[in-house]
Design an enzyme around this catalytic site. Sequence first.
Site, short mmCIF file in Angstrom:
data_model
loop_
_atom_site.label_atom_id
_atom_site.label_comp_id
_atom_site.label_asym_id
_atom_site.label_seq_id
_atom_site.Cartn_x
_atom_site.Cartn_y
_atom_site.Cartn_z
N TYR A 103 0.82 -1.22 0.00
CA TYR A 103 0.00 0.00 0.00
C TYR A 103 0.86 1.26 0.00
CZ TYR A 103 -4.51 -2.39 0.73
OH TYR A 103 -5.65 -3.14 0.57
N THR A 126 -15.47 2.01 -2.07
CA THR A 126 -14.61 1.75 -0.90
C THR A 126 -15.43 1.70 0.39
OG1 THR A 126 -12.84 2.95 -2.01
CG2 THR A 126 -12.56 2.56 0.33
N GLU A 162 0.72 -6.27 -8.58
CA GLU A 162 0.14 -6.89 -7.39
C GLU A 162 0.15 -8.41 -7.49
OE1 GLU A 162 -3.62 -4.92 -6.75
OE2 GLU A 162 -2.64 -3.02 -6.26
N ARG A 170 -18.78 -5.46 -1.25
CA ARG A 170 -18.63 -4.62 -0.06
C ARG A 170 -19.99 -4.29 0.56
NH1 ARG A 170 -13.76 -1.08 -2.67
NH2 ARG A 170 -12.01 -2.21 -1.74
N PHE A 224 -4.97 7.72 6.94
CA PHE A 224 -5.46 6.39 7.34
C PHE A 224 -4.41 5.29 7.20
CE2 PHE A 224 -6.83 6.97 2.87
CZ PHE A 224 -6.25 5.87 2.28
N ARG A 282 -13.78 -4.31 -10.22
CA ARG A 282 -14.01 -3.06 -9.49
C ARG A 282 -15.51 -2.81 -9.32
NH1 ARG A 282 -9.80 -0.69 -6.79
NH2 ARG A 282 -10.58 1.39 -7.24
P1 CMP Z 1 -8.39 -0.80 -0.94
O1 CMP Z 1 -9.23 -0.89 -2.17
O2 CMP Z 1 -7.69 -2.03 -0.50
O3 CMP Z 1 -7.30 0.36 -1.14
C1 CMP Z 1 -6.82 1.14 -0.08
C2 CMP Z 1 -7.52 0.87 1.20
O4 CMP Z 1 -7.38 1.89 2.17
C3 CMP Z 1 -9.02 0.80 0.96
O5 CMP Z 1 -9.35 -0.34 0.24
C4 CMP Z 1 -9.56 0.91 2.36
O6 CMP Z 1 -9.47 -0.31 3.07
C5 CMP Z 1 -8.57 1.90 2.98
N1 CMP Z 1 -9.10 3.26 2.94
C6 CMP Z 1 -9.27 4.06 1.87
N2 CMP Z 1 -9.77 5.26 2.25
C7 CMP Z 1 -9.90 5.20 3.58
C8 CMP Z 1 -10.36 6.12 4.55
N3 CMP Z 1 -10.76 7.36 4.21
N4 CMP Z 1 -10.37 5.74 5.83
C9 CMP Z 1 -9.94 4.50 6.16
N5 CMP Z 1 -9.48 3.58 5.30
C10 CMP Z 1 -9.48 3.93 4.01
#
Ligand code: CMP
Length: 154
Positions: free
Chosen positions: A63, A105, A140, A116, A71, A99
Amino acid sequence: MEPGGDLEWYVSAMSNRTLAIIKPDAVARGLTGKILAHLEGEGFHVAAIRMLRLRESEAGEFYSVHRSRPFFPSLIAFMISGPCVPMVLLRDAAVATLRRSIGATDPREADAGTVRRLFAESKERNAIHASDSDENAVREERFFFAEADVLRGQ
Ligand code: CMP
């Protein structure tokens, strides 16, 4: 070619692949099988899969694009909190379709019927990750799998 589950289809789908991770929240809640079944129901075929617990350095590297975000520390703590299940998935238009299938998200903003919306707890504990471009899908995939681990034609 339509997904058929035979080797010929797997081989033809090799350029249409993406990387997904069932995250520690979903694994801990016993949702791995349900999420896999959901994705297979959407036409994805598994070409590689494993279960592992990320080390802190590995989660940080995976990441790294989010390193400066507020975060980030919490995301890393969550991602190393338990086992996760990375997998390589095959389908036509794999990146874009996955996606769409996983949803926004934040599960409260995710469309009905998405992974989700069905299975995630919060914006952070959001059950699943999916690559956001073909380029990142390759990066990845290599993060978790050696070339020899991924099903391919002979
Ligand atoms: P992912 O698609 O795995 O990519 C980045 C990750 O960061 C996302 O899913 C979430 O799990 C986390 N994430 C992204 N935005 C936020 C946020 N605003 N607060 C907390 N976690 C976040």
